[in-house]
Design an enzyme around this catalytic site. Structure first.
Site, PDB file in Angstrom:
ATOM      1  N   ASP A   1       0.873  -1.174   0.000  1.00 52.13           N
ATOM      2  CA  ASP A   1       0.000   0.000   0.000  1.00 52.13           C
ATOM      3  C   ASP A   1       0.912   1.227   0.000  1.00 52.13           C
ATOM      4  OD1 ASP A   1      -2.184  -1.703   0.465  1.00 52.13           O
ATOM      5  OD2 ASP A   1      -1.880  -1.577   2.627  1.00 52.13           O
TER       6      ASP A   1
ATOM      7  N   LYS B   1      -4.551   1.114  -1.907  1.00 49.95           N
ATOM      8  CA  LYS B   1      -5.910   1.366  -1.419  1.00 49.95           C
ATOM      9  C   LYS B   1      -5.931   2.615  -0.546  1.00 49.95           C
ATOM     10  CE  LYS B   1      -6.486  -2.172   1.103  1.00 49.95           C
ATOM     11  NZ  LYS B   1      -7.423  -2.044   2.167  1.00 49.95           N
TER      12      LYS B   1
ATOM     13  N   MET C   1      -7.951   7.093  11.081  1.00 52.20           N
ATOM     14  CA  MET C   1      -8.718   7.630   9.948  1.00 52.20           C
ATOM     15  C   MET C   1      -9.608   8.760  10.455  1.00 52.20           C
ATOM     16  SD  MET C   1      -9.304   4.024   7.955  1.00 52.20           S
ATOM     17  CE  MET C   1      -9.466   2.876   9.313  1.00 52.20           C
TER      18      MET C   1
END
Ligand code: SAH
Length: 252
Positions: free
Chosen positions: A37, A59, A174
């Protein structure tokens, strides 16, 4: 018939290449294929030898280069070709990185695999920001939460009432886009508006940036400073230690 290869589901740590485990560092040199990633970051991805096959699973922040089932399929395919596959994920592979799902797919496909834990950003990024995530005087519990990045979803699926009452450190992964909503939920259920909050962007990297505020000021500060992913939100009295311990300057 080719002998099935092996998959190493490894964490890269939070970004500083010196925080790779010895095992992950060795596997970067030895793997035939690295499926990665963007989260590990350029400094770590640059360590992959030129001869190694590199597959960008990408991603990152909604940039779906490969969908999750395509990632799983490519890992299984390469292993079936007899290759040693390093699946390199940011932080620790089993902390909010869908590593568990990838491992389940490997079991289903009968592919031998090993997990290689990494230093999670949840611990390392606050540490570099001068924030121990626990402290005997104030925070004897810590919880890791995923804050989501989808503003179209009303329901977060999190029990904010419970979290607002949690007398420990909250580390939110996040969720930068959802920061105002998340703080609003904690305020609604009675968390102290003056509870210290830190936002740590790109922790352990040379461009690490720390923003300190309180539950009632942090989302405005985040907007003003254009805080972007990858970032962690740390909520709790331990954030005050930032003033005493100071930020660790990252140089590489
Ligand atoms: N497995 C990873 C987390 C993957 S989820 C780990 O253990 O760290 C991705 C989220 O992790 C990002 O949106 C961000 O909230 C956090 N993150 C990962 N690396 C980070 C870093 N260096 N600094 C700040 N946050 C980071």
């Amino acid at each position: 018939m080719t002998k099935t290869g092996k998959v190493y589901l490894a964490g890269s740590g939070p970004g500083d290449p010196d925080l790779l485990t010895v095992k992950a560092r060795r596997l970067i040199d030895e793997a035939d294929v690295v499926v990665y990633d963007q989260l590990p970051g350029k400094a770590i991805l640059d360590l992959i030898p030129a001869k190694t096959e590199k597959i960008d699973a990408g991603k990152y922040a909604g940039n779906h280069t490969l969908a999750q089932d395509e990632i799983n399929a490519v890992i299984v395919l390469k292993a079936k070709e007899g290759k040693t596959v390093l699946r390199l994920k940011g932080g620790d592979p089993y902390v909010f990185g869908r590593g568990g799902e990838e491992a389940e797919e490997l079991v289903k496909a009968g592919i031998p695999f090993e997990v290689v834990p990494g230093i999670t950003s949840a611990v390392a990024a606050p540490a570099y920001a001068g924030i121990p995530i626990t402290h005997r005087d104030s925070n004897s519990m810590v919880t890791f939460i995923t804050g989501h990045e989808d503003p179209t979803k009303d329901e977060s699926g999190l029990d904010w009432e419970l979290l607002a009452k949690f007398n420990g450190t909250l580390v939110i992964f996040m969720g930068v886009k959802m920061l105002a909503r998340n703080c609003g939920e904690l305020l609604k259920y009675g968390m102290d508006p003056k509870m210290p909050v830190a936002l740590i962007e790109r922790g352990t990297r040379p461009d690490q940036r720390v923003t300190i505020g309180t539950l009632d000021t942090i989302s405005k500060l985040a907007e003003e400073r254009h805080v972007k992913a990858p970032a962690l939100t740390v909520i709790g009295k331990v954030v005050n230690l930032h003033d005493i311990l100071g930020e660790q300057i990252v140089k590489w």
